[in-house]
Scaffold this active site. Structure first.
Site, mmCIF file in Angstrom:
data_model
loop_
_atom_site.group_PDB
_atom_site.id
_atom_site.type_symbol
_atom_site.label_atom_id
_atom_site.label_comp_id
_atom_site.label_asym_id
_atom_site.label_seq_id
_atom_site.Cartn_x
_atom_site.Cartn_y
_atom_site.Cartn_z
ATOM 1 N N ASN A 54 0.902 -1.335 0.023
ATOM 2 C CA ASN A 54 0.035 -0.002 0.127
ATOM 3 C C ASN A 54 0.827 1.179 0.001
ATOM 4 O O ASN A 54 1.829 1.215 0.579
ATOM 5 C CB ASN A 54 -1.023 -0.121 1.158
ATOM 6 C CG ASN A 54 -0.460 -0.069 2.331
ATOM 7 O OD1 ASN A 54 0.777 -0.778 2.716
ATOM 8 N ND2 ASN A 54 -0.780 0.493 3.528
ATOM 9 N N ILE A 55 0.483 2.671 -0.717
ATOM 10 C CA ILE A 55 1.081 3.652 -0.850
ATOM 11 C C ILE A 55 0.242 4.658 -0.660
ATOM 12 O O ILE A 55 -0.766 5.066 -1.251
ATOM 13 C CB ILE A 55 1.604 3.642 -2.274
ATOM 14 C CG1 ILE A 55 2.576 2.557 -2.627
ATOM 15 C CG2 ILE A 55 2.631 5.000 -2.398
ATOM 16 C CD1 ILE A 55 3.086 2.276 -4.198
ATOM 17 N N GLU A 56 0.314 5.217 0.669
ATOM 18 C CA GLU A 56 -0.495 6.329 1.026
ATOM 19 C C GLU A 56 -0.135 7.672 0.587
ATOM 20 O O GLU A 56 1.183 7.754 0.134
ATOM 21 C CB GLU A 56 -0.688 6.241 2.401
ATOM 22 C CG GLU A 56 -1.434 5.228 3.110
ATOM 23 C CD GLU A 56 -1.530 5.045 4.497
ATOM 24 O OE1 GLU A 56 -2.215 4.078 4.988
ATOM 25 O OE2 GLU A 56 -0.962 5.780 5.297
ATOM 26 N N ASN A 57 -0.736 8.728 0.609
ATOM 27 C CA ASN A 57 -0.576 10.089 0.177
ATOM 28 C C ASN A 57 -1.063 10.879 1.201
ATOM 29 O O ASN A 57 -2.273 10.718 1.673
ATOM 30 C CB ASN A 57 -1.203 10.131 -1.179
ATOM 31 C CG ASN A 57 -0.500 11.517 -1.917
ATOM 32 O OD1 ASN A 57 -0.947 12.562 -1.686
ATOM 33 N ND2 ASN A 57 0.416 11.134 -2.836
ATOM 34 N N ALA A 58 -0.402 12.145 1.396
ATOM 35 C CA ALA A 58 -1.016 13.252 2.202
ATOM 36 C C ALA A 58 -2.499 13.646 1.677
ATOM 37 O O ALA A 58 -3.214 14.115 2.627
ATOM 38 C CB ALA A 58 -0.075 14.407 2.235
ATOM 39 N N CYS A 65 -4.086 0.751 -2.521
ATOM 40 C CA CYS A 65 -3.627 -0.702 -1.991
ATOM 41 C C CYS A 65 -2.681 -1.447 -2.471
ATOM 42 O O CYS A 65 -2.352 -1.642 -3.614
ATOM 43 C CB CYS A 65 -5.270 -1.307 -1.664
ATOM 44 S SG CYS A 65 -6.409 -0.488 -1.291
ATOM 45 N N GLU A 67 -2.941 -4.648 -3.032
ATOM 46 C CA GLU A 67 -3.422 -5.719 -4.051
ATOM 47 C C GLU A 67 -3.475 -5.235 -5.447
ATOM 48 O O GLU A 67 -2.866 -5.599 -6.267
ATOM 49 C CB GLU A 67 -4.855 -6.209 -3.694
ATOM 50 C CG GLU A 67 -5.038 -6.591 -2.273
ATOM 51 C CD GLU A 67 -5.222 -5.646 -1.170
ATOM 52 O OE1 GLU A 67 -4.690 -4.664 -1.294
ATOM 53 O OE2 GLU A 67 -6.375 -5.871 -0.431
ATOM 54 N N CYS A 96 -10.111 -4.505 0.230
ATOM 55 C CA CYS A 96 -11.182 -3.538 0.117
ATOM 56 C C CYS A 96 -12.283 -3.699 -1.114
ATOM 57 O O CYS A 96 -11.805 -4.574 -2.091
ATOM 58 C CB CYS A 96 -10.930 -1.913 0.041
ATOM 59 S SG CYS A 96 -10.182 -1.527 -1.365
ATOM 60 N N CYS A 99 -10.235 -3.180 -4.364
ATOM 61 C CA CYS A 99 -9.438 -4.248 -4.870
ATOM 62 C C CYS A 99 -10.164 -5.564 -5.132
ATOM 63 O O CYS A 99 -9.835 -5.903 -6.429
ATOM 64 C CB CYS A 99 -8.469 -4.584 -3.863
ATOM 65 S SG CYS A 99 -7.133 -3.216 -3.419
#
Ligand SMILES: [Zn+2]
Length: 141
Positions: A54-58, A65, A67, A96, A99
């Protein structure tokens, strides 16, 4: 039934390799906001493995996600048929809705293993099991 809707069973060795791949990938998760690291390992029917995190962002909605990262990496290299995807989280959280929909695009019979960081399998199902009556490409025809 389309070719990629056939269930392919994997052996114990392959299963362990996928779990270990998801575990290694999870170390690269970028989750500074949720601190909910996820690793994924996707096995193609041809035997290749693609990992994802998973790669989140501000700007929260722009994150993605693990997957989908694994699936998009595979698709971007020409892969379309998948055997199994392993998803690893701390607590065995399930994929989720987004995905599940992306998985359904490439076949309902792909095996989905949800594991925790101890390697315990919380769920062993298929995409169809996760997303019954999915909207599929053939629905557009
Ligand atoms: Zn997701």
């Amino acid at each position: 039934m389309k070719k990629n809707d056939k269930l392919m069973l994997i052996d114990a060795e392959t299963r362990e390799k996928l779990i270990e791949t998801a575990r290694q990938a999870r170390n690269w998760a970028y989750a500074p906001y949720s601190h909910y690291a996820v690793g994924a390992a996707l096995l193609t029917t041809g035997g290749r493995i693609y990992d994802g995190v998973n790669i989140e962002n501000a700007a929260f909605p722009t994150g993605i996600c693990a997957e989908r990262v694994a699936i998009f990496k595979a698709v971007s290299e020409g892969e379309r048929e998948f055997s199994t995807i392993v998803v690893m989280t701390d607590n065995g959280g399930t994929p989720c809705g987004s995905c599940r929909q992306v998985m359904a695009e490439f076949g309902l019979s792909t095996q989905v293993l949800v594991v925790d960081t101890t390697g315990k399998v919380h769920m062993d199902t298929t995409v169809e099991g996760l997303l019954p009556r999915a909207f599929r490409p053939e629905d557009l025809l």
